[in-house]
Design a protein around this motif. Structure first.
Motif, mmCIF file in Angstrom:
data_model
loop_
_atom_site.group_PDB
_atom_site.id
_atom_site.type_symbol
_atom_site.label_atom_id
_atom_site.label_comp_id
_atom_site.label_asym_id
_atom_site.label_seq_id
_atom_site.Cartn_x
_atom_site.Cartn_y
_atom_site.Cartn_z
ATOM 1 N N LEU A 90 -26.344 7.284 2.882
ATOM 2 C CA LEU A 90 -25.763 8.607 3.120
ATOM 3 C C LEU A 90 -26.687 9.464 3.975
ATOM 4 C CD1 LEU A 90 -24.214 9.281 -0.378
ATOM 5 C CD2 LEU A 90 -22.955 9.426 1.779
ATOM 6 N N ARG A 91 -27.973 9.443 3.671
ATOM 7 C CA ARG A 91 -28.919 10.245 4.467
ATOM 8 C C ARG A 91 -28.887 9.806 5.922
ATOM 9 N NH1 ARG A 91 -30.644 12.593 7.692
ATOM 10 N NH2 ARG A 91 -32.629 13.653 7.977
ATOM 11 N N ALA A 92 -28.866 8.503 6.149
ATOM 12 C CA ALA A 92 -28.820 7.990 7.524
ATOM 13 C C ALA A 92 -27.489 8.343 8.194
ATOM 14 C CB ALA A 92 -29.042 6.484 7.522
ATOM 15 N N ALA A 161 -20.900 13.608 -3.894
ATOM 16 C CA ALA A 161 -20.908 15.069 -4.017
ATOM 17 C C ALA A 161 -22.334 15.611 -4.048
ATOM 18 C CB ALA A 161 -20.140 15.493 -5.270
ATOM 19 N N SER A 162 -23.259 14.862 -4.676
ATOM 20 C CA SER A 162 -24.658 15.300 -4.721
ATOM 21 C C SER A 162 -25.278 15.303 -3.333
ATOM 22 C CB SER A 162 -25.462 14.396 -5.659
ATOM 23 O OG SER A 162 -24.972 14.474 -6.968
ATOM 24 N N ALA A 163 -25.013 14.257 -2.560
ATOM 25 C CA ALA A 163 -25.549 14.187 -1.195
ATOM 26 C C ALA A 163 -24.976 15.313 -0.337
ATOM 27 C CB ALA A 163 -25.237 12.825 -0.576
ATOM 28 N N LEU A 167 -26.778 18.394 1.706
ATOM 29 C CA LEU A 167 -26.496 18.753 3.099
ATOM 30 C C LEU A 167 -26.109 20.221 3.199
ATOM 31 C CD1 LEU A 167 -26.082 17.964 6.082
ATOM 32 C CD2 LEU A 167 -23.753 17.247 5.467
ATOM 33 N N ASP A 168 -25.282 20.675 2.281
ATOM 34 C CA ASP A 168 -24.861 22.073 2.275
ATOM 35 C C ASP A 168 -26.053 23.009 2.058
ATOM 36 O OD1 ASP A 168 -22.748 24.147 2.209
ATOM 37 O OD2 ASP A 168 -23.425 24.389 0.143
ATOM 38 N N ALA A 169 -26.945 22.646 1.127
ATOM 39 C CA ALA A 169 -28.130 23.471 0.868
ATOM 40 C C ALA A 169 -29.014 23.551 2.109
ATOM 41 C CB ALA A 169 -28.915 22.907 -0.317
ATOM 42 N N ALA A 170 -29.178 22.403 2.790
ATOM 43 C CA ALA A 170 -29.998 22.376 4.003
ATOM 44 C C ALA A 170 -29.363 23.222 5.103
ATOM 45 C CB ALA A 170 -30.185 20.935 4.472
ATOM 46 N N GLN A 188 -35.934 17.336 2.664
ATOM 47 C CA GLN A 188 -36.476 17.992 1.481
ATOM 48 C C GLN A 188 -35.440 18.064 0.362
ATOM 49 O OE1 GLN A 188 -37.798 21.758 3.042
ATOM 50 N NE2 GLN A 188 -39.697 20.899 3.873
ATOM 51 N N ALA A 189 -34.213 18.444 0.720
ATOM 52 C CA ALA A 189 -33.161 18.565 -0.295
ATOM 53 C C ALA A 189 -32.816 17.211 -0.911
ATOM 54 C CB ALA A 189 -31.915 19.198 0.334
ATOM 55 N N MET A 190 -32.630 16.201 -0.059
ATOM 56 C CA MET A 190 -32.257 14.885 -0.587
ATOM 57 C C MET A 190 -33.448 14.235 -1.296
ATOM 58 S SD MET A 190 -29.482 13.371 2.140
ATOM 59 C CE MET A 190 -28.837 12.155 0.965
#
Length: 197
Positions: A90-92, A161-163, A167-170, A188-190
């Motif tokens: 997901l991060r990638a 949803a957590s990922a 993304l939303d927080a970032a 940082q968030a992930m």
């Protein structure tokens, strides 16, 4: 073999793309609330009546653009190596969107401010996130260890949803301070949630 898109469908798609492009340029420069349908129609070279042949509202314009970015994330996630954990994949998968936003910060930053701070868009953004969880969760489920029953669906939705919350927080932090790098904020968030993966 899939059907070949007709000239009429291609033309309609091109007009919709142009309307969206003009709308997002106006949103970036003056905000969602301050931008009228008349302004969007004029910028796209059409009448207000013609605008409604392509979109029902300004909200639909926003939702369509967000859906397009969601489809790009889904394609990137599907292309990730099968051995990657859901979290790493997901991060990638977010990278292409994040890189594009950073490269076009002068347009992307005001749009993130708009998405995070304009009350009129809250329900549209919530609906987009709901759709995106539905789009990405099956791809995440394929990366989870199989379980009997429907538990895998719950786990996939929770991870997805957590990922997206990371993304939303970032993006929210980036909307407040564009001197920061969105990719760093997302890492940082992930990274804060990664121990739970």
């Amino acid at each position: 073999m899939g059907e070949v898109m007709s000239l009429r469908e291609r033309t309609r798609g091109a007009v919709r793309d142009e309307v969206m492009r003009q709308a997002w340029a106006l949103f970036a420069s003056q905000g969602f609330e301050a931008t009228t349908i008349d302004q969007i129609a004029e910028a796209a070279g059409m009448s207000r009546r013609s605008f409604f042949r392509y979109f029902e509202s300004k909200d639909e314009l926003v939702l369509e653009q967000l859906a397009e970015s969601g489809r790009a994330v889904a394609a990137a996630l599907a292309a990730r190596p099968a051995e990657e954990s859901p979290w790493v994949a997901l991060r990638a998968a977010f990278d292409e969107s994040v890189t594009r936003m950073e490269a076009n910060a002068e347009k992307s930053h005001p749009l993130q401010v708009m998405l995070h701070h304009e009350p009129a868009l809250r329900s549209t953004v919530v609906e987009w996130r709901r759709r995106l969880v539905g789009l990405l969760s099956p791809l995440v489920a394929e990366r989870l260890e199989p379980r009997r029953g429907r538990g895998a669906d719950v786990r996939a939705a929770a991870v997805t949803a957590s990922a997206l919350a990371c993304l939303d927080a970032a993006q929210g932090a980036w909307a407040l301070d564009d001197d920061l790098r969105l990719s760093t904020l997302l890492d940082q968030a992930m990274g804060a949630v990664a121990p739970l993966d």
